[in-house]
Design a protein around this motif. Structure first.
Motif, mmCIF file in Angstrom:
data_model
loop_
_atom_site.group_PDB
_atom_site.id
_atom_site.type_symbol
_atom_site.label_atom_id
_atom_site.label_comp_id
_atom_site.label_asym_id
_atom_site.label_seq_id
_atom_site.Cartn_x
_atom_site.Cartn_y
_atom_site.Cartn_z
ATOM 1 N N ASN A 47 0.810 -1.223 0.000
ATOM 2 C CA ASN A 47 0.000 0.000 0.000
ATOM 3 C C ASN A 47 0.839 1.267 0.000
ATOM 4 O O ASN A 47 0.304 2.353 0.185
ATOM 5 N N PHE A 49 2.264 4.503 -0.665
ATOM 6 C CA PHE A 49 1.848 5.516 -1.626
ATOM 7 C C PHE A 49 2.880 6.622 -1.746
ATOM 8 O O PHE A 49 3.317 6.974 -2.844
ATOM 9 N N VAL A 90 -1.470 0.957 -6.157
ATOM 10 C CA VAL A 90 -2.094 2.001 -5.350
ATOM 11 C C VAL A 90 -1.934 3.365 -5.998
ATOM 12 O O VAL A 90 -2.904 4.120 -6.144
ATOM 13 N N ALA A 105 -4.029 3.571 -9.165
ATOM 14 C CA ALA A 105 -5.452 3.812 -8.893
ATOM 15 C C ALA A 105 -5.676 5.274 -8.545
ATOM 16 O O ALA A 105 -6.653 5.891 -8.990
ATOM 17 N N TYR A 106 -4.759 5.835 -7.788
ATOM 18 C CA TYR A 106 -4.887 7.245 -7.421
ATOM 19 C C TYR A 106 -4.820 8.127 -8.667
ATOM 20 O O TYR A 106 -5.589 9.067 -8.831
ATOM 21 N N GLY A 133 -9.307 -0.040 -6.136
ATOM 22 C CA GLY A 133 -9.191 -0.104 -4.681
ATOM 23 C C GLY A 133 -9.770 -1.399 -4.129
ATOM 24 O O GLY A 133 -9.156 -2.076 -3.305
ATOM 25 N N LEU A 161 -7.550 -4.317 -4.919
ATOM 26 C CA LEU A 161 -6.380 -4.321 -4.049
ATOM 27 C C LEU A 161 -6.712 -4.895 -2.686
ATOM 28 O O LEU A 161 -5.979 -5.718 -2.128
#
Lengths: 334, 304
Positions: free
Chosen positions: A265, A267, A285, A288-289, A307, A310
């Motif tokens: 995770n 980030f 992650v 996806a952001y 999300g 994940l």
């Protein structure tokens, strides 16, 4: 309102009277446990409002085609109603086996797995090595410990910028490599070196946590076990293998699991190191952001679906990991 | 750089516990030969250098007045100055960012610890129906990637008009801080002997009384660790802060620092100075609490 501390009073199962009816059982349960429920109520409320509701809402969004153009929004004084529609599991299907699914999902998935495995192995290996060194009677041990904890003490978002200065094309690392006559890679442009740099920075950031936890674990191992092993003629490797590693088992299994979850995770490091410039070095992650907030139009539904995927990966992994741990413990007990 | 450390560290694991060479009986257990000690010192010193260098480098660069000095570090020697610091403190939003960071982090910490404390106690001491489910949910929440909640949170907060507000960000952070604190405190309460509870009960205290009068004072180190963790996570969080805080006076440090490079004219010298200014108090705070850190962590970890 008698017993709240069941474990302490050692209430045994056999003491129980024959099973009463449902109503009485509920009443009895409430009388017996209302302390517990009152105590967990605040967390239950917070979890319900801040975690479960957004989670359910997020899941609903993944079943729609919501993006920033059709979601409810306010432009100036005009309120625009949401116009997205329900499309079922299309988002998931598209991500997993739609056209270009490999470029969009699977390539990032593979890189995420490699990233997680490499980082956690490095964290654990280096952390254990340093913890073993610090666990000896050694002059200046406290000093070493304080310095080695530093990468953890300074906020990640600060140190990543430090690393960015160092990794820049003509930064100190490349100057140093150049000085040694080695080729200077383009850390922030070339995909392979981007990935290499990301792993390197994350390793630097993550080792102190492992080191401190494992050091705590090492210190809790009973010294008499080592004496006994030495008495039996075990050499250093055998002592390490049969006393240290089993003694660290519970700490190790926890920190490795935490390490895997955190790295999977992670980030900040990739986001701050590369921003939007490195599509191939994005783990799932950050990818996806980027879908949800780093581009126009913002693909809310797709991002939320990533999300969910994940989270699913992590849940499946964790339950297997725990089952595997349990089986190992049982084997050990037999 | 990391590959060399790995080599060093794994190689180092052996001299550390390596069989002492010749004069075996003359030494007490845990002491080691000169060569092994020297090797240990060598590896540890090397590791310290690697740990220290990126930060020392940042400090050094922050003293160079020109924004491209990071490419020509040798030029800094002649013209070291604290001008960057003066500029950051006087002409940027530094103190605004400080205010936001403190409001958001302290808010998260206070709510997180207050809400989680009784739950940690309840799951440590009591077995009630639903206990397993609660533990599972607490564990599950630790696994949430930011990507799971960020989209729904964004939508919910914008409906409530909480985007770009401190409260919104605090609420988002509580979604991770609360379960984490509960989990960590459970581990800490487990290490406090149950006999204390029993004694309290015998003296006629209710479970609440036992908790507030006996256990809570004993659990101060655990509470400190939980508070510290919530603070540091909220302080360093990047994704939600970058997305939900829109006006540059409400940025937290994590977002503010990015704004130096995302601008067209990357002011790297100012950024380095700001980074140092942020790092100093946080690291100082970290070292103050770190005494309790190991105990708290391993207690939370091993009993989890």
């Amino acid at each position: 309102m008698t017993v709240a501390i069941d474990r302490a009073t050692g209430k045994r199962r056999g003491d129980r009277a024959p099973r009463p009816g449902l109503g009485r059982r509920l009443k009895h349960g409430w009388q017996k446990h209302w302390y517990a429920y009152a105590m967990i109520a605040p967390v239950a409320v917070v979890l319900g409002v801040l975690v479960l509701y957004p989670l359910a809402y997020g899941f609903y969004l993944t079943l729609t085609d919501a993006d920033s153009l059709n979601s409810a929004r306010t432009i100036g004084v005009n309120e625009i109603e949401a116009t997205y529609k329900f499309i079922g599991f299309d988002n998931y299907a598209d991500i997993l086996w739609g056209e270009t699914a490999y470029e969009r999902f699977w390539s990032h998935f593979i890189w995420t797995v490699v990233w997680t495995a490499a980082c956690v192995a490095l964290h654990y290996g280096i952390g254990l090595g340093l913890a073993l060194l610090l666990n000896q009677k050694l002059r200046g041990r406290t000093f070493y410990r304080l310095v080695l904890v530093l990468p953890w003490a300074v906020p990640t978002f600060v140190t990543v910028f430090g690393w960015r200065f160092m990794l820049a094309d003509a930064g100190i690392i490349n100057s140093g490599l150049d000085f040694l006559g080695l080729p200077a890679p383009q850390w922030l442009e070339d995909t392979f070196w981007q990935r290499f740099a990301a792993i390197m920075v994350n390793t630097w950031c993550g080792v102190p946590f492992m080191m401190v936890s494992l050091l705590g674990g090492l210190q809790s191992i009973d010294a008499s076990l080592y004496e006994a092993a030495e008495m039996d003629g075990a050499n250093a490797w055998q002592r390490f293998r049969h006393v240290t590693l089993p003694g660290l088992r519970s700490v190790s299994s926890t920190v490795v699991l935490l390490g895997i979850i955190w790295t999977f995770n992670q980030f900040a490091i990739i986001f701050l190191l590369f921003g939007n410039t490195a599509p191939d070095a994005q783990i799932l992650v950050t990818w996806a952001y980027q879908l949800g907030f780093g581009q126009q139009p913002r693909e809310f539904a797709q991002s939320a679906a990533y999300g969910m995927l994940l989270l699913a990966v992590l849940i499946v992994f964790t339950s297997f990991y725990r089952r595997w741990l349990n089986r190992n413990e049982q084997q050990l007990a037999n | 750089m990391s590959t060399t450390t790995l080599g060093e560290a794994t190689a180092a694991a052996e001299p550390a516990s390596a069989p002492p060479a010749a004069p075996r009986r003359s030494r007490r257990r845990g002491e080691q030969g000169r060569a092994a000690a020297l090797a240990s010192h060598g590896v540890l010193a090397g590791a310290c250098l690697i740990a220290l260098f990126p930060i020392a480098w940042l400090v050094f660069l922050s003293l160079g007045p020109d924004k491209d000095d990071y490419l020509h570090p040798e030029r800094i020697w002649g013209k070291m100055t604290f001008d960057n610091y003066a500029y950051v403190l006087q002409h940027t939003n530094f103190f605004e960012w400080l205010k936001s960071s403190l409001i958001v982090s302290l808010g998260t910490t206070v709510i997180g610890v207050l809400v989680a404390a009784t739950t940690g106690y309840a799951v440590s001491r009591m077995r009630f129906p639903g206990y397993r489910k609660l533990m599972w949910i607490l564990l599950l929440t630790q696994m949430f990637p930011i990507a799971v909640l960020i989209v729904p949170m964004y939508q919910i907060l914008s409906e409530l008009q909480l985007i770009d507000s401190y409260l919104g960000l605090i609420l988002v952070y509580c979604s991770t801080a609360v379960p984490y604190c509960a989990w960590l405190l459970k581990g800490y309460f487990d290490t406090i002997p149950f006999e204390i509870d029993e004694a309290g009960r015998v003296d006629g205290l209710t479970p609440f009384g036992t908790f507030f009068r006996l256990i809570l004072p004993l659990a101060r180190p655990g509470l400190a660790v939980a508070a510290f963790y919530s603070f540091i996570t909220a302080f360093g969080e990047v994704a939600f802060a970058s997305t939900f805080m829109l006006s540059d006076t409400k940025y937290t440090f994590a977002v503010g620092l990015q704004s130096f490079v995302s601008e067209h004219d990357a002011q790297r010298n100012l950024m380095a100075a700001t980074a140092v200014l942020i790092a100093i108090p946080v690291s100082a705070f970290f070292y103050l609490v770190q005494k309790n850190l190991v105990t708290g962590l391993t207690a939370g970890g091993t009993k989890g």
